[in-house]
Write an enzyme that holds these catalytic residues in place. Sequence first.
Site, PDB file in Angstrom:
ATOM      1  N   HIS A   1      45.381  41.594  31.850  1.00 31.56           N
ATOM      2  CA  HIS A   1      45.159  43.020  31.677  1.00 31.56           C
ATOM      3  C   HIS A   1      43.740  43.339  31.212  1.00 31.56           C
ATOM      4  CE1 HIS A   1      49.393  43.270  32.731  1.00 31.56           C
ATOM      5  NE2 HIS A   1      48.964  44.379  33.301  1.00 31.56           N
TER       6      HIS A   1
ATOM      7  N   ARG B   1      52.098  52.568  36.557  1.00 30.79           N
ATOM      8  CA  ARG B   1      52.704  51.561  35.676  1.00 30.79           C
ATOM      9  C   ARG B   1      53.337  52.289  34.489  1.00 30.79           C
ATOM     10  NH1 ARG B   1      47.857  48.364  37.408  1.00 30.79           N
ATOM     11  NH2 ARG B   1      48.605  46.316  38.073  1.00 30.79           N
TER      12      ARG B   1
ATOM     13  N   ARG C   1      56.651  53.254  39.452  1.00 32.58           N
ATOM     14  CA  ARG C   1      57.423  52.034  39.228  1.00 32.58           C
ATOM     15  C   ARG C   1      58.298  52.196  37.997  1.00 32.58           C
ATOM     16  NH1 ARG C   1      54.149  46.611  38.355  1.00 32.58           N
ATOM     17  NH2 ARG C   1      53.487  47.462  36.360  1.00 32.58           N
TER      18      ARG C   1
ATOM     19  N   GLU D   1      57.148  40.745  44.395  1.00 31.29           N
ATOM     20  CA  GLU D   1      56.355  39.992  43.421  1.00 31.29           C
ATOM     21  C   GLU D   1      56.911  38.587  43.243  1.00 31.29           C
ATOM     22  OE1 GLU D   1      54.850  42.952  40.136  1.00 31.29           O
ATOM     23  OE2 GLU D   1      57.019  43.127  40.303  1.00 31.29           O
TER      24      GLU D   1
ATOM     25  N   ASN E   1      49.546  40.350  42.284  1.00 32.87           N
ATOM     26  CA  ASN E   1      49.216  39.657  41.026  1.00 32.87           C
ATOM     27  C   ASN E   1      50.344  38.689  40.667  1.00 32.87           C
ATOM     28  OD1 ASN E   1      47.199  41.547  41.086  1.00 32.87           O
ATOM     29  ND2 ASN E   1      48.163  42.881  39.566  1.00 32.87           N
ATOM     30  N   ASP E   2      51.550  39.237  40.603  1.00 31.71           N
ATOM     31  CA  ASP E   2      52.674  38.370  40.250  1.00 31.71           C
ATOM     32  C   ASP E   2      53.071  37.470  41.423  1.00 31.71           C
ATOM     33  OD1 ASP E   2      53.345  38.730  37.515  1.00 31.71           O
ATOM     34  OD2 ASP E   2      53.926  40.780  37.989  1.00 31.71           O
TER      35      ASP E   2
ATOM     36  N   ARG F   1      49.241  33.966  34.979  1.00 32.44           N
ATOM     37  CA  ARG F   1      48.099  34.848  35.225  1.00 32.44           C
ATOM     38  C   ARG F   1      47.298  35.143  33.959  1.00 32.44           C
ATOM     39  NH1 ARG F   1      51.073  40.567  36.780  1.00 32.44           N
ATOM     40  NH2 ARG F   1      49.172  41.582  36.121  1.00 32.44           N
TER      41      ARG F   1
ATOM     42  N   CYS G   1      49.889  46.840  46.161  1.00 31.19           N
ATOM     43  CA  CYS G   1      49.400  47.527  44.950  1.00 31.19           C
ATOM     44  C   CYS G   1      48.875  46.526  43.929  1.00 31.19           C
ATOM     45  CB  CYS G   1      50.482  48.407  44.339  1.00 31.19           C
ATOM     46  SG  CYS G   1      51.899  47.476  43.745  1.00 31.19           S
TER      47      CYS G   1
END
Length: 546
Positions: A183, A285, A321, A410, A433-434, A444, A481
């Site tokens: 993040h 998010r 989401r 994901e 990302n995931d 990550r 995304c």
Amino acid sequence: MELHGVGVGRGIAIGPILRMPDPLPEPVAGPHAGDPAAEYARVDKSLAVVAEELAAKGAKAGGEAQAVLEAASMMAQDPTLTDDVKARIESGTSGERAVFEAFASFQEQLTAMGGYLAERASDLADVSQRIIAHLRGVPAPGVPTSDAPFILVAPDLAPADTALLELDKVLALITRDGGPTSHTAILARSKSIVAIVGVTGALDLTDGTVVIADAATGVIATDPTPAAIAAAEARIAGRAAATKAPITDGVLADGTTIPLLANLGAPKDAEAAVALGAEGVGLLRTEFLFLDSPTAPTVAEQARQYIDLLQHFPGKKVVVRALDAGADKPLSFLNDAHEENPALGMRGLRALRANQQILADQLQALVIAQAATTADLWVMAPMVSDAEETTWFVDYGKKLGLKTVGVMAEVPSLAVVADQVAEVSDFVSIGTNDLTQYTLAADRMLGSVASYQDPWHPAVLRLVKMLGDAGAAAGKPVGVCGEAAADPKLAVVLVGLGCTTLSMAPAALADVRAELRTVTLKEAQARASRALAATTAAGARDSGSS
Ligand code: PEP
Ligand code: MG
């Protein structure tokens, strides 16, 4: 000399290094000089100075940072703490040690209480360090300040650190830890800060050394030649010009439209996203809205926030989401349990199914927002594993009155059964990302495995292709995304693999928009085929970039 890490975005910066000060060593247990009143007066002065500094910094920062800093300022004057410090000094302990012990003891108590209070415990450690630094007459830990612009080097940045960054002074961030989707990296991208994370050897850089930090290549060049500086300056000027290019909708050279959407963490970010040309929102998010909340948010509170967001996008698509709690984004009201591997734990949709009332409230709030505005609201679930979970979520959302309901891809298992998922879902949004983290089995958040966290890896690209093909066969949209969509060259490949929309931090829109205009769909597909055939991420990047 060159150092290597993972670049965030395409930016480049030149400037002198300024290191985050090392944490202070623990004060040794020992007595003070003998006069408790004089010792306490010394400490009392430091407590007041630190409280004032924190409050002043808060007033200067404004917004969310102000609340964080004012709370910290109050901690430095909390009577429970100051009484404890005094009592320890009176029993002979030195001022520094008394501050250390009193704050540590309070921190332990807060940690034991769990939830919101436990989250605030680490702020206490920061306040304690500041007071001890003042007593010692050394610089306070945390983000350093400077009158001249600098490149900040740190092990990693805490959220409170990033909230305090003076954007006109910090030319770039270089961190030892973190991967491209940590993040810190997401925040850097959202604030358009040049950043290179996961840099081994970063902490060996010394203050004042001039470097070129190139996020596009992930290379940090120390003591660059005049020619290298001139080339970097030309790139900086070129990027400034690109961001001034006219804002258009996302389109390929052959006229194929690829809507470019924004990833947002709060309604307040919507205006800036629209100004940068976001054609809608591809990912809100929602968990970011409630990270500090000790209890689940109410329907009314949520509805207010969602309506606020949707009102910025009349007639436009907005993908929200459902709460994605877990791992690096803990929500104590959804899952407070200690887990050995939280990334593989009760997170995302799993946690929501286990707390169905919280999910019901959130979806209810979204139904209210859907009725109150003209935005085209789509809702999706995070961390979905298969078609059964997809069916459950889609049915549940529709029963409550949502019009368009889908899932995020994901977890690799979802991509493997993409055909089954596409049958039952209104849409799929790929969270690269995931998806990369789980496909490559590389945390990550962990700098030491950041090089594995590369969405160019052909294994990830093959899963994206399975999702793209399944969407096309079922006539369902497949968006991206994850941060991969913000890499202009990779964005082209994702389109070539069948992705129909791209959503990213608004700061990345200009670069991606410009790159898409240079290729036809056929060319994007050709690049995708070459990338799929590579055997490594680096190979895919080379063969799929032109
Ligand atoms: C992702 O995993 O790609 C994603 C978009 O979600 P987050 O980064 O919030 O986990
Ligand atoms: Mg995710």
